[in-house]
Design a protein around this motif. Sequence first.
Motif, PDB file in Angstrom:
ATOM      1  N   VAL A  28       0.872  -1.170   0.000  1.00 13.69           N
ATOM      2  CA  VAL A  28       0.000   0.000   0.000  1.00 13.69           C
ATOM      3  C   VAL A  28       0.911   1.222   0.000  1.00 13.69           C
ATOM      4  O   VAL A  28       1.672   1.435   0.938  1.00 13.69           O
ATOM      5  N   SER A  29       0.875   1.980  -1.086  1.00 14.45           N
ATOM      6  CA  SER A  29       1.830   3.092  -1.239  1.00 14.45           C
ATOM      7  C   SER A  29       1.236   4.165  -2.124  1.00 14.45           C
ATOM      8  O   SER A  29       0.496   3.868  -3.062  1.00 14.45           O
ATOM      9  N   ASN A  30       1.556   5.418  -1.818  1.00 15.75           N
ATOM     10  CA  ASN A  30       1.227   6.504  -2.750  1.00 15.75           C
ATOM     11  C   ASN A  30       2.526   7.106  -3.300  1.00 15.75           C
ATOM     12  O   ASN A  30       2.572   8.261  -3.677  1.00 15.75           O
ATOM     13  N   PRO A  77      -4.677   9.798  -1.338  1.00 18.36           N
ATOM     14  CA  PRO A  77      -4.976   9.470   0.058  1.00 18.36           C
ATOM     15  C   PRO A  77      -3.713   9.104   0.846  1.00 18.36           C
ATOM     16  O   PRO A  77      -2.754   8.568   0.274  1.00 18.36           O
ATOM     17  N   ALA A  78      -3.729   9.409   2.125  1.00 21.80           N
ATOM     18  CA  ALA A  78      -2.653   8.939   3.008  1.00 21.80           C
ATOM     19  C   ALA A  78      -2.728   7.426   3.057  1.00 21.80           C
ATOM     20  O   ALA A  78      -3.819   6.854   3.145  1.00 21.80           O
ATOM     21  N   THR A  79      -1.595   6.770   2.987  1.00 23.41           N
ATOM     22  CA  THR A  79      -1.614   5.304   2.902  1.00 23.41           C
ATOM     23  C   THR A  79      -2.234   4.673   4.149  1.00 23.41           C
ATOM     24  O   THR A  79      -2.898   3.643   4.044  1.00 23.41           O
ATOM     25  N   ILE A  80      -2.024   5.297   5.300  1.00 28.13           N
ATOM     26  CA  ILE A  80      -2.572   4.723   6.535  1.00 28.13           C
ATOM     27  C   ILE A  80      -4.106   4.712   6.465  1.00 28.13           C
ATOM     28  O   ILE A  80      -4.749   3.840   7.039  1.00 28.13           O
ATOM     29  N   SER A  81      -4.691   5.675   5.719  1.00 26.95           N
ATOM     30  CA  SER A  81      -6.147   5.729   5.582  1.00 26.95           C
ATOM     31  C   SER A  81      -6.660   4.694   4.585  1.00 26.95           C
ATOM     32  O   SER A  81      -7.822   4.294   4.640  1.00 26.95           O
ATOM     33  N   ALA A  82      -5.806   4.302   3.636  1.00 29.03           N
ATOM     34  CA  ALA A  82      -6.227   3.344   2.607  1.00 29.03           C
ATOM     35  C   ALA A  82      -5.984   1.901   3.046  1.00 29.03           C
ATOM     36  O   ALA A  82      -6.533   0.963   2.471  1.00 29.03           O
ATOM     37  N   GLY A  97       5.051   5.148   3.145  1.00 31.74           N
ATOM     38  CA  GLY A  97       4.558   6.518   2.987  1.00 31.74           C
ATOM     39  C   GLY A  97       4.195   7.134   4.323  1.00 31.74           C
ATOM     40  O   GLY A  97       3.245   6.710   4.972  1.00 31.74           O
ATOM     41  N   GLY A  98       4.991   8.094   4.734  1.00 33.80           N
ATOM     42  CA  GLY A  98       4.661   8.847   5.942  1.00 33.80           C
ATOM     43  C   GLY A  98       4.986   8.152   7.250  1.00 33.80           C
ATOM     44  O   GLY A  98       4.538   8.606   8.305  1.00 33.80           O
ATOM     45  N   VAL A 138       6.150  -2.444   7.596  1.00 32.33           N
ATOM     46  CA  VAL A 138       6.172  -1.134   6.927  1.00 32.33           C
ATOM     47  C   VAL A 138       7.538  -0.938   6.274  1.00 32.33           C
ATOM     48  O   VAL A 138       8.524  -1.572   6.663  1.00 32.33           O
ATOM     49  N   LEU A 139       7.568  -0.058   5.296  1.00 34.20           N
ATOM     50  CA  LEU A 139       8.811   0.302   4.617  1.00 34.20           C
ATOM     51  C   LEU A 139       9.041   1.794   4.838  1.00 34.20           C
ATOM     52  O   LEU A 139       8.089   2.549   5.004  1.00 34.20           O
ATOM     53  N   VAL A 140      10.294   2.188   4.836  1.00 33.68           N
ATOM     54  CA  VAL A 140      10.623   3.586   5.132  1.00 33.68           C
ATOM     55  C   VAL A 140      11.500   4.144   4.022  1.00 33.68           C
ATOM     56  O   VAL A 140      12.465   3.504   3.619  1.00 33.68           O
ATOM     57  N   GLY A 141      11.148   5.310   3.515  1.00 38.94           N
ATOM     58  CA  GLY A 141      11.919   5.929   2.439  1.00 38.94           C
ATOM     59  C   GLY A 141      12.738   7.112   2.915  1.00 38.94           C
ATOM     60  O   GLY A 141      13.895   6.979   3.322  1.00 38.94           O
ATOM     61  N   ARG A 142      12.127   8.286   2.925  1.00 47.05           N
ATOM     62  CA  ARG A 142      12.880   9.511   3.206  1.00 47.05           C
ATOM     63  C   ARG A 142      13.582   9.579   4.553  1.00 47.05           C
ATOM     64  O   ARG A 142      14.707  10.082   4.623  1.00 47.05           O
ATOM     65  N   PRO A 143      12.969   9.084   5.643  1.00 44.16           N
ATOM     66  CA  PRO A 143      13.677   9.216   6.923  1.00 44.16           C
ATOM     67  C   PRO A 143      15.093   8.624   6.885  1.00 44.16           C
ATOM     68  O   PRO A 143      16.035   9.203   7.427  1.00 44.16           O
TER      69      PRO A 143
END
Length: 193
Positions: free
Chosen positions: A77-79, A89-94, A112-113, A131-136
């Motif tokens: 689940v990713s935007n 949509p925020a991924t946590i909402s989807a 995402g986020g 979960v996966l983490v990108g920018r942080p």
Amino acid sequence: MISPQLKNLEGLISTQVVSDKGSSLEAYANQILDASLSWKDVRWLKSITNLPILIKGVLTREDATKAMEVGVDGIIVSNHGARQLDYTPATISALEEVVDAVRGKFPVLLDGGVRRGTDVFKALALGAQAVLVGRPVIYGLAVKGEHGARRVIEMLKDELELTMALSGCPSLTDITRTHVRTKHDIGKLQSML
Ligand SMILES: Cc1cc2nc3c(=O)[nH]c(=O)nc-3n(C[C@H](O)[C@H](O)[C@H](O)COP(=O)(O)O)c2cc1C
């Protein structure tokens, strides 16, 4: 004509676009994205590899169902970091809609986020396997190299463990749907995401 000049990609890819069809940005997007890709390509991909295939970018029940039909091994689940489309949509909402559609047939991951351990906790509670983490991680890398990237992961882990302790969850399997409230719980309590 305005061409997007991406300083960080200078010398790696060309962002110079000359087009008389639509905006320069549109021509650039057409150049880097293959609009002919479709669900049937997943079947082809499956025919040439034994590796697990996970589809990234699923945000709806409909796409989750299609992914099941073509036989993927998992969904992310990713935007795409919400970097493409405003108001995506925020991924946590989807997440919950997708998890409901998949009904445990294969793993659902989310990105995402994710910025705090509480974000990880919420995603796991709503049915994500991970979960996966990108920018942080990239930010950590930019600030302090390998150590910075490791530190970001450690901080997320520490925060997740603290959240679990404060929520009465000794192990990951103790994190359940009852630990969060969403719009699906309307009538019980307000969303707490
Ligand atoms: C600079 C940058 C480039 C990215 N490029 C792509 C890409 O080409 N394809 C893609 O699916 N996602 C891309 N993403 C999205 C990430 O793979 C990932 O989904 C996202 O960063 C996760 O969100 P987060 O950064 O909030 O953790 C990119 C993200 C960033 C920050």
